[in-house]
Motif scaffolding. Sequence first.
Motif, PDB file in Angstrom:
ATOM      1  N   VAL A 225      26.039  19.057 -12.422  1.00 18.37           N
ATOM      2  CA  VAL A 225      27.328  19.723 -12.220  1.00 18.37           C
ATOM      3  C   VAL A 225      27.042  21.215 -12.159  1.00 18.37           C
ATOM      4  O   VAL A 225      26.397  21.770 -13.058  1.00 18.37           O
ATOM      5  N   ALA A 226      27.481  21.850 -11.087  1.00 17.24           N
ATOM      6  CA  ALA A 226      27.279  23.295 -10.932  1.00 17.24           C
ATOM      7  C   ALA A 226      28.639  23.978 -10.857  1.00 17.24           C
ATOM      8  O   ALA A 226      29.559  23.488 -10.195  1.00 17.24           O
ATOM      9  N   HIS A 227      28.767  25.091 -11.528  1.00 16.19           N
ATOM     10  CA  HIS A 227      29.964  25.929 -11.453  1.00 16.19           C
ATOM     11  C   HIS A 227      29.650  27.152 -10.603  1.00 16.19           C
ATOM     12  O   HIS A 227      28.727  27.906 -10.923  1.00 16.19           O
ATOM     13  N   ALA A 228      30.421  27.335  -9.532  1.00 14.38           N
ATOM     14  CA  ALA A 228      30.239  28.502  -8.663  1.00 14.38           C
ATOM     15  C   ALA A 228      31.067  29.681  -9.156  1.00 14.38           C
ATOM     16  O   ALA A 228      31.392  30.585  -8.397  1.00 14.38           O
ATOM     17  N   GLY A 229      31.404  29.683 -10.399  1.00 13.49           N
ATOM     18  CA  GLY A 229      32.201  30.721 -11.047  1.00 13.49           C
ATOM     19  C   GLY A 229      32.469  30.255 -12.463  1.00 13.49           C
ATOM     20  O   GLY A 229      32.074  29.153 -12.857  1.00 13.49           O
ATOM     21  N   ILE A 230      33.167  31.067 -13.245  1.00 17.02           N
ATOM     22  CA  ILE A 230      33.403  30.677 -14.636  1.00 17.02           C
ATOM     23  C   ILE A 230      34.536  29.661 -14.730  1.00 17.02           C
ATOM     24  O   ILE A 230      35.498  29.721 -13.969  1.00 17.02           O
TER      25      ILE A 230
END
Length: 596
Positions: free
Chosen positions: A306-311
């Motif tokens: 799982v990657a978050h491209a922001g907070i």
Amino acid sequence: MATIAAGPGIDEARERLRALFGFDDFRGVQPQVVARVLAGRSTLAVMPTGAGKSLTYQLPAAMMEGTCVVVSPLIALMHDQLRAARANGIAAATLTSADADWRETIEAFRAGALDLLYVAPERASQPAFREMLASAPIALFAIDEAHCVSEWGHDFRPDYRQLRPLMDAFPHVPRLALTATADAHTRADILAQLGIPGDGLIVAGFDRPNIRYAIRHRDNLVRQIAELMRAEPGPGIVYAPTRAKVEKLAQQLGAASGRPVLPYHAGLEPGVRAANQAAFVESEDMVMVATIAFGMGIDKPDVRFVAHAGIPKSIEAYYQETGRAGRDGDPAQAVMLWGAGDFAQARQRLSEVPDDRRGSERARLDALAGLIETAGCRRAVLLRHFGEDPPDRCGNCDNCLDAPGVSDVTELARKLLSAAYRTGQSFGLGHLQKVLTGVPDDRVVQRGHDRLSVFGIVDSGDARLIQPVARALQARGVLVATEHGGLQLGGPAKAILKGEQPVEIVIPPASGRRGGRRAADTPNPVGDPLFESLRDLRRTIARETGVPPYVIFHDATLREMAAARPGTLAELGALPGVGAKKLDTYGRRFLELLTA
């Protein structure tokens, strides 16, 4: 109305566990929860994602007289769990707006032919549904994603507040509330809202040791996520902050990686959204780029990253969203890529929050900043947030694997704050950098900023730290972006300027492989060709039967098959994850391959 009589005990439950699910024993707090349910006692179970929450009501439902009514927030989640329950031989049905067989489902319920009936909270709160429940015995009310009932939870759903009157109409039926994400305040609210006594609280540990956490500054988003995708060939989820960003990033990542990548957000046509979700659930290598609207409805155990491209919105949301990785217990990664602008936007949104909640929301944002900025163990920060007392090091996060340095940048921070103040608190970081490093461009000279005392006071050695210091100050609310992109002073800026508060920042190590995957983390660590053949067979059967591959067997079960090489159905049936129904349905085909 059903009355729960003295029923089966935990020893019988272990026998049924082996027969239905193929496991010799329970995990974690599962036996405590199942024992309370079988004894007819209401319970709130707080268990991490992947700890087997659904088993705590599916198993009792197959053992108790009557139907277990499961309230779940999303249709897709219900259908995922429906497939899994039926694959294990449990009589289950859903009653949703997407089901054409609703008449047959109601007849089956009234005939007492269902172990499980899944419904959404919107339907469960209707008088007609209550009347239907009165026509047959009810064994249990199971409330999934129970944090949705609390205004203090991060996914508040008003319809969950209507469940208490429904359950109160059946006072002899026990209640089981389940959630993976609830701090002490939220837990107390869930107990009150659902009418569960305080002694019914069971809290498992929040740790997900198989997930490797990594948090990095965002400098080239597409390249950074594409690198993660190359390291993780299995399914993944990328969370982006807006619908437009979802669309653009999905296109860019598909082109950069050559992997199947699809978008998901609430603005897509319902048919497209449903098709994309179905494709992801069935795939073994697809990446979904999505807003946070995607995820709660996914019961997919083999998500590898799982990657978050922001907070995210908060630590609670981060824990919930990253928890969608590695539900099968195999190694997985959670990577957050952040920028100072994320905090600037988040702090601006605080002004839209009602006054009575602004303080708590600001505290949540500050806690998230602490997780991002820590030089210590990420897992320890997460677990302490939920009231646990973890070891100082976990050995499976970026900071533990490759420790960063910590630098005292108090003087540089004071210079940056002074420059922001003396230039009128209306200029962005680029302009402040030029002032501090003595670059007399036209804009600087035109405004007389080359004559300020802060002009040229930062030497070339410290100049490279201006950006990371600015990011840290924005994350902490010391520098606050204006609507026009300028930076103004906020929070404890005055104390820093007076030298009363030190400022330290984390300096990441030069290594480019922070939090990278180890070779032994792959689904097939020993490179066994039999394992790959078993996966191919599973894929073929999945296509034939119209279910996702993981519904047939998890990778862990296939690894057991490849290692043990059973020669009979009895030996195959003794392996973990091979229950009686799956042995009967799929056993002979897998045994043919294993003995060929």
